[in-house]
Design an enzyme around this catalytic site. Structure first.
Site, PDB file in Angstrom:
ATOM      1  N   ASP A  79      36.634  17.874  17.842  1.00  0.00           N
ATOM      2  CA  ASP A  79      37.168  19.208  18.064  1.00  0.00           C
ATOM      3  C   ASP A  79      37.478  19.341  19.552  1.00  0.00           C
ATOM      4  OD1 ASP A  79      37.853  21.859  17.553  1.00  0.00           O
ATOM      5  OD2 ASP A  79      35.854  22.540  18.131  1.00  0.00           O
ATOM      6  N   CYS A  95       0.836  -1.206   0.000  1.00  0.00           N
ATOM      7  CA  CYS A  95       0.000   0.000   0.000  1.00  0.00           C
ATOM      8  C   CYS A  95       0.868   1.252   0.000  1.00  0.00           C
ATOM      9  CB  CYS A  95      -0.914   0.013   1.223  1.00  0.00           C
ATOM     10  SG  CYS A  95      -2.010  -1.414   1.377  1.00  0.00           S
ATOM     11  N   ASP A 100      33.040  24.236  12.509  1.00  0.00           N
ATOM     12  CA  ASP A 100      33.415  22.942  11.928  1.00  0.00           C
ATOM     13  C   ASP A 100      32.413  22.473  10.879  1.00  0.00           C
ATOM     14  OD1 ASP A 100      35.702  22.586  13.657  1.00  0.00           O
ATOM     15  OD2 ASP A 100      34.266  22.247  15.260  1.00  0.00           O
TER      16      ASP A 100
END
Length: 774
Positions: free
Chosen positions: A458, A41, A657
């Protein structure tokens, strides 16, 4: 040949496309879809929407029974989308304003359960009533004859007529939606689970009715099978609907967190008004025990706030004047006055809800195999059923056996389990992640996160607190320290870098005043330039000064271990430098240990100096450190890791970043509940804590294992069940599968997949199983 991922490049291109006028003109709408019962479906609805002129993208969520469509309003209108769904044999309506458009469109759990139990009871009665019709029941010493002698006293013809009437009435009452959906699909040239069930029960009933109207020796009736098949199907749908509601519970709980009224202060009078009447800048009163209706800033009063449902932070947070509170968070113990800032769809709660909803309706790459199988599943089963009928009719020369085995093949096949295998696990996992403050951007992001080999972190704001403290101001020459600090604060006031906050905080703490800077230009990863009181100011690291050809003094001692140095030049002459120090987050060391235990290679890439990064890495337990990298350097390093064959995840703040986050196979943005602007990451951590990184990874891996378990169960069930129903064991062991037993197995196959997925609701950080999912 370099192994380029290209994902980051594609994402950047897509972001540029999104800014174009043509892309901005597109709109999205979420439509509730009625009548879907299986993956087939879902495919029919998606194909119908995608074939509609003006539709750019269409995704149908079988779990929530909704379709999210992106379209060009100049070509297509929502009404045309609804018409396309209806032409495919299903139904849809335009969502009401203020609703998500989703929702369960099946029969209510209570109604479906009542019908299921009624059908099962009727089937049991029919089974007992049909027993006297079998020749093996005719002996006087049979236990059923001794227990129910009156049943055997009824003439076989009369008993069959009674069963015919009972089956006709009950099947028409309880199974009408199944037969109606199958008929609509037939009218539109589509097939789905309803087609299989309707065909199987319809053939069994028609043959039984013929045997009742025109009895002949050896002709059997299958009224009990018809009733039990429908009964088990309805029971399975009832349990399935309940499991789906539990799977969507996290999204429902988020939707219920927003109050509908607010206590607004107008001309000093407190008035209870609908939330829609509150405007930015209005003052709102929130009493103890109430939830905040809007994102706001506290003006008066102190309290503690529970933000656990938004950020996963279980510890109540102290908030006073100037503190920010989020809509949906709970006010514990103080009556406060706050000033409304973000309202409606702009609140953090609304953004989280929207992200969770979109992620739950997304597709995981693992789902593609299931999608391809589901698209051809029903036609293949119909073909296998026809082959089964012909083999038994020709080989065994038995119409009753051919009929019974054909019906068993039709009703044991379950496309639902295959279609729900991945979405069910994804829905539960995304909801559970949101409760813990981990927002997955979708199924693809979750699957990539589960398959990482290396994690790049980082330093500032990720492993450290991100709020450095200025240790010393070192003027050079005849410069005054406070004058230097005031100039630096003026330049850094418009920067969002942690070192900028350290300088501004120190200057304000000393009561210094300054004029606003002009021509501020931030150079990511290096520093900034600005004009302050007519002076050209340069603040940044050694790379920035080399770029502007400003020589640094050679007789200055290097910074102390763990300290970060920021140089300052005024009118091209070095005027001094600032030393700041950041602290490692309390949970960073344990988080790194968990990542390493999970088989990941852990690296730190930072723009800070080696002297500042080294001690932090040692404290955190990271052996691979690269310092002094600008954003381009970080991106290049991630590409190099990918070229070496690693799947790399990047953890950063989502701003400086952004390039590295986009390039990585999985970008993890460290954010806060008050800022959801980090769009570069695949995963957003609402709690800026390193412990959330292994938690997100572990949840992703656990989810991937559940997906594979579900797919294995669904595929194995059909691969084993269909041949068994067809009678492959009969020649050797004389074992046949009764149609109603096949129906019971089919009904509970979907329930088993959903139940397995619901185990993720109980997942907690630290749960065993952080090992790689592959």
């Amino acid at each position: 040949m370099p192994r380029w991922r290209g994902r980051g490049t594609r994402r950047i291109v897509k972001q540029k496309q999104d800014s174009d006028v043509a892309e901005a003109a597109k709109e999205s709408v979420t439509l509730p879809v009625v009548g879907m019962t299986c993956a087939a479906c879902q495919h029919h609805v998606e194909d119908a929407l995608r074939a509609t002129a003006g539709v750019a993208e269409a995704r149908v969520d079988l779990m929530a029974h909704r379709a999210r469509v992106t379209f060009d309003p100049a070509i297509a209108q929502p009404e045309a989308l609804v018409a396309a769904i209806r032409q495919a044999g299903y139904d849809a309506v335009l969502p009401r304003a203020g609703t998500a458009g989703g929702g369960e469109n099946q029969e209510s759990g209570a109604g479906s359960s009542a019908k299921a139990y009624a059908m099962l009871a009727a089937g049991a009665v029919a089974m007992f009533a049909a027993m006297p019709l079998g020749s093996e029941m005719g002996t006087a010493d049979h236990w059923l004859m001794r227990a129910l002698p009156w049943l055997f006293a009824i003439q076989a013809s009369e008993l069959r007529w009674g069963l015919l009437l009972m089956t006709a009435v009950l099947a028409s009452w309880a199974g009408r939606s199944i037969f109606a959906n199958a008929w609509r699909g037939l009218q539109h040239g589509t097939t789905n689970m309803n087609t299989l069930v309707a065909l199987g029960t319809g053939v069994a009933f028609a043959y039984s009715a013929y045997a009742t109207l025109f009895p002949a020796p050896g002709m059997q009736v299958y009224y009990d099978a018809v009733l039990l098949i429908l009964g088990f199907l309805l029971l399975g749908k009832s349990l399935e609907a309940r499991a789906k509601r539990r799977a969507m519970a996290a999204l429902d709980s988020l939707s219920r967190m927003k109050p509908v009224t607010a206590r607004r202060i107008v001309d000093g009078i407190e008035t209870l008004v609908p939330l829609d009447e509150v405007r930015p800048g209005d003052e709102v009163v929130v009493l103890p025990g109430e939830r905040f209706p809007v994102d706001a800033t506290i003006v008066d009063g102190r309290t503690t706030v529970d933000e656990s449902m938004l950020t996963g932070e279980s510890t109540p947070l102290d908030r006073g004047p100037g503190g920010r509170v989020l809509a949906g968070s709970l006010n514990y113990d103080g009556a406060i006055v706050c000033r409304a800032e973000s309202l409606g769809e702009a609140t953090v709660l609304a953004q989280i809800t929207r992200m969770v909803e979109q992620a739950q309706s997304s597709r995981a790459p693992m789902e593609r195999l299931a999608d391809r199988a589901s698209a051809i599943f029903v036609p293949v089963v119909l073909g296998l059923a026809l082959v089964t009928f012909l083999v038994w009719l020709v080989g065994a020369r038995s119409l009753p056996l051919a009929l019974a085995n054909t019906v068993a093949v039709l009703v044991i096949a379950c496309p639902c389990a295959m279609g729900l295998a991945v979405p069910a696990a994804l829905t539960v996992a995304v909801g559970r992640g949101a409760q813990l403050g981990v927002l997955f951007k979708g199924g693809e992001a979750l699957e990539r996160l589960a398959n990482l080999d290396a994690i790049v972190l980082d330093k500032t704001g990720t492993l450290t607190v991100g709020r450095p403290v200025l240790e010393a101001v070192h003027p050079l020459g005849n410069a005054d320290a406070n004058y230097l600090l005031a100039l630096a604060a003026a330049a850094e006031e418009r920067s969002n870098h942690p070192l900028a906050h350290a300088i501004v905080d120190q200057a304000r703490g000393l009561g210094l005043k300054w004029n606003a800077a002009e021509d501020v230009q931030v150079l990511p990863g290096r520093g900034l330039t600005a004009t302050v009181a007519g002076h050209q100011c340069l603040l940044g690291n050694e790379a920035l000064f080399a770029e502007f050809f400003v020589a640094l003094p050679a007789d200055v001692a290097p910074p102390a271990a763990g300290a970060t140095r920021l140089w300052m030049a005024i009118d091209q002459a070095v005027a001094g430098y600032f030393d700041a120090r950041d602290a490692l987050r309390p949970d960073a060391t344990e988080a790194i240990a968990q990542l390493r235990h999970g088989g990941l290679r852990v690296l730190m890439l930072t723009g800070d100096s080696a002297a500042a990064a080294g001690p932090i890495a040692v404290q955190a337990g990271i052996g691979e450190v690269e310092a002094g990298l600008d954003p381009a350097g970080k991106l290049a390093r991630i590409r190099a890791l990918q070229e070496s064959g690693l799947h790399v995840g990047m953890v950063g703040d989502g701003i400086n970043d952004a390039g590295a986050l986009a390039q990585a196979d999985a970008g993890i943005a460290m954010g806060t509940g008050a800022d959801l602007a980090q769009e570069a990451g695949d995963v957003l951590l609402l709690r800026a804590q390193p412990s959330a990184i292994p938690a997100a990874l572990s949840l992703a891996r656990a989810t991937l294992r559940v997906m594979r378990q579900n797919l294995g169960w669904a595929a194995g069930y059909n691969l084993l069940g269909i041949p068994l129903a067809a009678g492959v064991l009969y020649p050797a062991f004389h074992i046949l599968l009764s149609p109603w037993i096949a129906a019971a197995a089919m009904a509970f196959s979907s329930v088993s997949v959903l139940t397995n997925s619901l185990r993720l609701r109980r997942w907690r950080p630290g749960t065993p199983g952080v090992q790689p999912a592959r």
